[in-house]
Design a protein around this motif. Structure first.
Motif, PDB file in Angstrom:
ATOM      1  N   TRP A  54       0.824  -1.207   0.000  1.00  0.00           N
ATOM      2  CA  TRP A  54       0.000   0.000   0.000  1.00  0.00           C
ATOM      3  C   TRP A  54       0.857   1.256   0.000  1.00  0.00           C
ATOM      4  O   TRP A  54       0.441   2.303  -0.518  1.00  0.00           O
ATOM      5  CB  TRP A  54      -0.985  -0.020   1.165  1.00  0.00           C
ATOM      6  CG  TRP A  54      -1.848  -1.246   1.116  1.00  0.00           C
ATOM      7  CD1 TRP A  54      -1.846  -2.287   2.004  1.00  0.00           C
ATOM      8  CD2 TRP A  54      -2.803  -1.599   0.089  1.00  0.00           C
ATOM      9  NE1 TRP A  54      -2.749  -3.250   1.604  1.00  0.00           N
ATOM     10  CE2 TRP A  54      -3.344  -2.861   0.435  1.00  0.00           C
ATOM     11  CE3 TRP A  54      -3.245  -0.974  -1.078  1.00  0.00           C
ATOM     12  CZ2 TRP A  54      -4.301  -3.507  -0.343  1.00  0.00           C
ATOM     13  CZ3 TRP A  54      -4.210  -1.616  -1.859  1.00  0.00           C
ATOM     14  CH2 TRP A  54      -4.716  -2.866  -1.492  1.00  0.00           C
ATOM     15  N   ASP A 180     -12.496  -8.121   3.456  1.00  0.00           N
ATOM     16  CA  ASP A 180     -11.944  -7.671   2.173  1.00  0.00           C
ATOM     17  C   ASP A 180     -12.596  -8.474   1.042  1.00  0.00           C
ATOM     18  O   ASP A 180     -12.451  -9.699   0.982  1.00  0.00           O
ATOM     19  CB  ASP A 180     -10.418  -7.884   2.189  1.00  0.00           C
ATOM     20  CG  ASP A 180      -9.742  -7.461   0.886  1.00  0.00           C
ATOM     21  OD1 ASP A 180     -10.443  -7.235  -0.117  1.00  0.00           O
ATOM     22  OD2 ASP A 180      -8.502  -7.382   0.878  1.00  0.00           O
ATOM     23  N   ASN A 255      -1.649 -14.632   0.354  1.00  0.00           N
ATOM     24  CA  ASN A 255      -0.768 -13.491   0.058  1.00  0.00           C
ATOM     25  C   ASN A 255       0.528 -13.595   0.858  1.00  0.00           C
ATOM     26  O   ASN A 255       0.722 -14.526   1.638  1.00  0.00           O
ATOM     27  CB  ASN A 255      -1.483 -12.161   0.302  1.00  0.00           C
ATOM     28  CG  ASN A 255      -1.376 -11.707   1.751  1.00  0.00           C
ATOM     29  OD1 ASN A 255      -1.248 -12.529   2.666  1.00  0.00           O
ATOM     30  ND2 ASN A 255      -1.417 -10.410   1.973  1.00  0.00           N
ATOM     31  N   ASP A 284       2.021 -10.745  -4.037  1.00  0.00           N
ATOM     32  CA  ASP A 284       2.426  -9.331  -3.895  1.00  0.00           C
ATOM     33  C   ASP A 284       3.893  -9.064  -4.224  1.00  0.00           C
ATOM     34  O   ASP A 284       4.225  -7.944  -4.590  1.00  0.00           O
ATOM     35  CB  ASP A 284       2.174  -8.726  -2.495  1.00  0.00           C
ATOM     36  CG  ASP A 284       0.703  -8.509  -2.199  1.00  0.00           C
ATOM     37  OD1 ASP A 284      -0.074  -8.364  -3.158  1.00  0.00           O
ATOM     38  OD2 ASP A 284       0.337  -8.505  -1.002  1.00  0.00           O
TER      39      ASP A 284
HETATM   40  C1  BGC Z   1      -4.812  -7.108  -1.991  1.00  0.00           C
HETATM   41  C2  BGC Z   1      -3.579  -7.952  -1.829  1.00  0.00           C
HETATM   42  C3  BGC Z   1      -2.981  -7.742  -0.453  1.00  0.00           C
HETATM   43  C4  BGC Z   1      -4.042  -7.839   0.635  1.00  0.00           C
HETATM   44  C5  BGC Z   1      -3.515  -7.446   1.973  1.00  0.00           C
HETATM   45  C6  BGC Z   1      -5.777  -7.394  -0.879  1.00  0.00           C
HETATM   46  O1  BGC Z   1      -6.944  -6.666  -1.014  1.00  0.00           O
HETATM   47  O2  BGC Z   1      -5.415  -7.342  -3.251  1.00  0.00           O
HETATM   48  O3  BGC Z   1      -2.644  -7.602  -2.821  1.00  0.00           O
HETATM   49  O4  BGC Z   1      -2.010  -8.704  -0.206  1.00  0.00           O
HETATM   50  O5  BGC Z   1      -5.148  -7.036   0.343  1.00  0.00           O
HETATM   51  O6  BGC Z   1      -3.144  -6.129   2.010  1.00  0.00           O
END
Ligand code: BGC
Length: 373
Positions: A54, A180, A255, A284
């Motif tokens: 991020w 998420d 991830n 990532d």
């Molecule tokens: C993203 C991933 C990330 C994860 C944790 C997800 O929404 O698409 O790339 O690893 O969030 O931050």
């Protein structure tokens, strides 16, 4: 009419007159109508600084938008929903004309985005879909289900599952943060590939932590994508279900932040890189994980070149402010419960140890020194 809308109308008019050239440079800095100060302001709301990606996403998007002549307000919300809402509200008050939002909780932003819509502010969901509201105009992301499919296919191939050889193999499954929206897509992609092997008994899970169907994915989700929580969960599974010499053969990790915790738990319980180290997936291309790939502690990462996502979103911003049609390539997949959000999906890509130099370093995504090369 908010002044940015006036600009969009002017831009459309100049298009009709055949004089669009240069209008991106002609954006003015006149005040917003809602007591705010800047009609040329784009709000960028990122979930947290604590995860590497991020920070990169935010910095890149800010840079490209500023090169395009916009002002930006870049905020990180420390993974706290209330903080993200306050930051978004401040951006609206400051007269932002577009909000680019990578949400923490995909369900929690409805009322804030209603305020944005009432002020004529456009909203682009960045990487993560925002659910339960009409007031999300566009979505730019990577093909999230394909991320999971690539992880599932990697496991299928490494274990030779298609050839019907050997087994049974011990698998432990993890999913991302239940709040998420991406996490269920990642899990679904992998689960659909692996389910036949779970059903036939070629893959077995000593912990029993395998959802009976894909909708049960939240039962193996790790809240907030936290490395520590993934480590604690893996330690519990190892201590409880892997006594007496039973070994883990493969871990589905959605991830890199989870993979890191899982790898620490394995090391802590005496696994050594080499023959007994399980296959572990990731996503990532985080520095710590790439280092672990080079040290044979992680088998792959699904890399999403977040620079291309930032570029795509900057293009959307330009198209919106220039009054042009916004470029999308998917109008079917991402229904948020209120509407199907026009989306642009970018392609993710598998990277393994031998491709780190060519893919991640030669492309300038990471520096060789970041990963000890
Ligand atoms: C993203 C991933 C990330 C994860 C944790 C997800 O929404 O698409 O790339 O690893 O969030 O931050």
């Amino acid at each position: 009419m908010r002044s940015w809308r006036k600009i969009a109308v002017v831009a459309t008019a100049s298009l009709l007159l055949g004089s669009l050239a240069g209008c991106a440079q002609e954006r003015t800095n006149d005040a917003g109508s809602n007591g705010g100060s800047d009609s040329n302001l784009i709000g960028i709301s990122m979930p947290t600084r604590s995860l590497e990606r991020w920070n990169n996403d935010g910095a890149h998007l800010k840079e490209v938008l500023e090169k395009d002549g916009f002002k930006t307000s870049l905020q990180f919300a420390d993974d706290k929903v209330d903080q993200q809402i306050t930051q978004l509200q401040n951006m609206i008050n400051e007269g932002a004309k577009i909000l680019v939002v990578a949400s923490i909780d995909g369900e929690a932003l409805g009322p804030t985005l209603q305020t944005a819509a009432d002020e004529g502010v456009k909203v682009i969901a960045y990487d993560r879909l925002i659910n339960g509201t009409e007031n999300v105009d566009y979505y730019a992301t990577f093909d999230n289900e394909l991320v999971g499919t690539l992880q599932g296919q990697f496991i299928e191939e490494k274990l030779g599952l298609k050839d019907g050889q050997k087994g049974p193999f011990n698998i432990e499954m993890f999913a991302g943060s239940p709040d998420d929206n991406n996490a269920k897509f990642f899990f679904k992609g992998a689960y659909d590939v692996l389910k036949p092997y779970l059903d036939s008994g070629v893959l077995v899970s000593p912990s029993g932590k395998v959802p009976a169907d894909v909708d049960g994915w939240t039962n193996v989700g790790i809240q907030g994508w936290k490395t520590d929580s993934a480590q604690a969960e893996m330690e519990t599974r190892l201590n409880t279900f892997y006594k007496g010499g039973t070994k883990v053969d493969v871990v589905l990790s959605p991830n890199d932040s989870l993979a890191l915790g899982i790898e620490q738990a394995l090391e802590g319980s005496g696994y050594a890189p080499g023959a007994e180290w399980p296959i572990i997936t990731g996503q990532d291309g985080d520095k710590a994980n790439v280092k672990n790939m080079l040290a044979d502690k992680q088998s792959m990462t699904v890399w999403k070149d977040t620079r291309t996502l930032g570029d795509q979103v900057a293009k959307m911003v330009r198209e919106i402010t220039d009054g042009k049609e916004v470029t999308v390539n998917d109008t079917d997949t991402y229904n948020n419960g209120k509407k199907t959000v026009p989306s642009f999906l970018l392609p993710p890509q598998v990277v393994v140890k031998d491709e780190v130099q060519k893919t991640l370093i030669d492309s300038g995504y990471l520096k060789a020194s970041d990963v000890g090369l």
